[in-house]
Design a protein around this motif. Structure first.
Motif, short mmCIF file in Angstrom:
data_model
loop_
_atom_site.label_atom_id
_atom_site.label_comp_id
_atom_site.label_asym_id
_atom_site.label_seq_id
_atom_site.Cartn_x
_atom_site.Cartn_y
_atom_site.Cartn_z
N GLU A 1 -5.17 2.77 1.31
CA GLU A 1 -5.47 1.71 2.29
C GLU A 1 -6.11 2.31 3.53
OE1 GLU A 1 -5.60 -0.78 5.53
OE2 GLU A 1 -4.18 0.89 5.55
N GLU A 2 -5.64 3.52 3.89
CA GLU A 2 -6.09 4.13 5.15
C GLU A 2 -7.53 4.64 5.04
OE1 GLU A 2 -4.54 3.85 7.82
OE2 GLU A 2 -2.39 3.66 7.40
N ASP B 1 0.85 -1.19 0.00
CA ASP B 1 0.00 0.00 0.00
C ASP B 1 0.89 1.24 0.00
OD1 ASP B 1 0.81 -0.75 2.52
OD2 ASP B 1 -1.18 -0.74 3.41
N HIS C 1 3.12 -6.13 6.58
CA HIS C 1 3.03 -4.84 7.26
C HIS C 1 4.20 -4.70 8.23
CE1 HIS C 1 1.46 -1.12 8.62
NE2 HIS C 1 0.34 -1.27 7.92
N HIS D 1 3.88 2.67 5.22
CA HIS D 1 3.61 2.24 3.85
C HIS D 1 4.75 2.63 2.91
CE1 HIS D 1 -1.03 2.13 4.80
NE2 HIS D 1 -0.30 1.45 5.66
N GLU E 1 -7.27 -3.92 8.00
CA GLU E 1 -6.50 -3.82 6.76
C GLU E 1 -7.41 -4.16 5.60
OE1 GLU E 1 -4.06 -3.94 4.51
OE2 GLU E 1 -2.54 -2.96 5.74
N CYS F 1 2.34 4.94 9.12
CA CYS F 1 1.97 3.52 9.18
C CYS F 1 3.01 2.67 8.45
CB CYS F 1 0.58 3.30 8.59
SG CYS F 1 -0.22 1.78 9.18
ZN LIG Z 1 -0.90 0.33 7.35
#
Ligand SMILES: [Zn+2]
Ligand SMILES: [Zn+2]
Length: 429
Positions: A164-165, A96, A196, A131, A368, A129
């Motif tokens: 993704e968020e 992502d 992740h 990514h 997710e 996060c």
């Molecule tokens: Zn994430």
């Protein structure tokens, strides 16, 4: 006897047709580049559905590698296709790309200073996060697999996913929209892997868990309607404030009294409460919003019904009404790892991480949208520890924190894991 021994040695070396040594060597050769790519993406973070520069950066890299590239998938998604030298199935690897509305406070030399409009405010933007790490790892994986292309027994599809968020309240975004736009077709994907980076595990440790691993996430809104009156004479109206208080406590009995606690855990939380304009007026209405997290599709459906029933009946007991909206169409399903696929790849993860560095990951109540890929094809989502070995992972800043930190030395483990898992999956299927 000598000849027998010779054959034994030769055959033990050729047990796996996957060029593990070459993959590890190529990964080591590009480690510095992977770290630089991550720092570049980290310094240029983009919010969900705005990943323009990130997408261009990825697409250019894939084109330079001679990979077939498709851009503009589900907004700014990028899909690369690498056909191996031998026939076989199609395996997808997903990263992502989006960042979060968080103002970075790490003080790192490559920290983000980017701001962007978000709602009616200007906010800091940060890859809080990790990514950025996912993007760099998958770019590196693509380069490594191009290097062993002739040995690959099938096709690898690289999925760089936007948003993704989340982009609520849009009905579809990210993984879901990529699927709608056919990312798992043409050629049809047989299995998918994603990772992740995770702060609660030491750098280089891989977390793997068959079955449910991350929760479903559904938006909850409860609108309680009563009858406005003077706060000194509540009996002349219907008080939605006291009713809301009862509902907040009442829906907690869904988890503790109404679902089997011996199954998977669950959470319902109210995050906002709005009602009233003045201290001495009981208002007509209170609106509350929250979130529901579960791990099992059946529990998820039943849970929603129980929250709805509990809120509605509590309101009815006081003569008020509660209108319950649960956005399960815009929510994320639970991330559920395919049991057999997870088990069948366990030895590859052990080989990559090293004995003792593959752990059974904990359940997490985070969610997710990788889950949507898993609803379509067998998929495995695993975790990569990124907290430096001299620090306590239990005290590390969590994902989404302005202090979230990724130890660069973990990235090569991510590249080796993705490359080896893809190559092995193709070889074994
Ligand atoms: Zn994430
Ligand atoms: Zn996140």
């Amino acid at each position: 006897m000598i000849r027998f021994l010779f054959l034994l040695v030769v055959s033990s070396f050729s047990l796996s047709a996957v060029p593990v040594t070459a993959i590890d060597r190529l990964a080591k050769e590009i480690e510095t580049k992977v770290i630089q790519w991550r720092h570049h993406v980290h310094q240029h973070p983009e919010l969900s559905n705005q990943e323009v520069q990130t997408a261009a950066f990825i697409a250019q890299h894939l084109r330079d590698l001679g990979i077939e590239v498709q851009t503009g998938v589900a907004g700014h998604g990028v899909v690369g296709l690498l056909r191996g030298g031998k026939p076989g199935p199609v395996v997808a690897l997903r990263a992502d790309m989006d960042a979060l509305p968080v103002t970075e406070k790490t003080g790192l030399p490559y920290a983000s200073t980017v701001t962007a409009p978000y709602g009616d405010k200007e906010v800091g933007v940060m890859h809080a996060c990790g990514h950025d790490a996912h993007v760099a790892i998958l770019m590196g994986t693509a380069e490594v697999l191009v290097g062993v292309r002739e040995d690959l027994a099938g096709t690898v599809k690289f999925i760089f996913q936007p948003a993704e968020e989340g982009a609520w309240p849009a009905p579809e975004w990210g993984a879901k929209l990529m699927i709608t736009e056919g990312v798992l077709e043409n050629p049809k994907v047989d299995a998918i892997f994603g990772l992740h980076v995770w702060s609660s595990m030491p750098s280089g440790v891989i977390g793997l868990r068959p079955g449910p691993v991350m929760a479903s996430s559904d938006f909850l809104r409860v609108t309680v309607t009563g009858k406005q009156t003077h706060a000194a004479a509540p009996w002349a109206g219907i008080d939605p404030i006291t009713v809301s208080s009862q509902i907040i406590l009442g829906i907690q009995t869904v988890a503790s009294r109404q679902v089997n606690i011996l199954g998977t855990p669950s959470v319902v939380s109210i995050g906002t409460i709005h009602g009233g304009d003045r201290n001495n007026i009981i208002p007509d209405e209170v609106v509350m919003t929250g979130t529901i997290r579960t791990y099992d599709p059946k529990v998820r459906v039943a849970y929603h019904e129980k929250v709805k029933r509990t809120a509605e009946k509590i309101a009815a007991a006081s003569g008020a009404t509660a209108e319950v909206y649960i956005g399960d169409n815009t929510g994320y399903a639970a991330t559920v790892n395919h049991e057999e696929l997870t088990e069948s790849m366990r030895d590859v993860f052990v080989r990559v991480a090293g004995e003792g560095n593959l752990v059974r990951s904990d359940l997490t109540t985070g969610s997710e949208d990788f889950s949507f890929f898993q609803q379509q094809v067998p998929g495995v989502f695993f975790f990569l520890g990124v907290t430096p070995l001299d620090q306590d992972p239990a005290k590390a800043a969590a994902n989404h924190s302005p202090l979230f930190f990724v130890d660069d030395t973990a990235l090569i483990t991510g590249v080796r894991a993705m490359a080896q898992v893809a190559a092995e999956y193709l070889e074994r299927n």
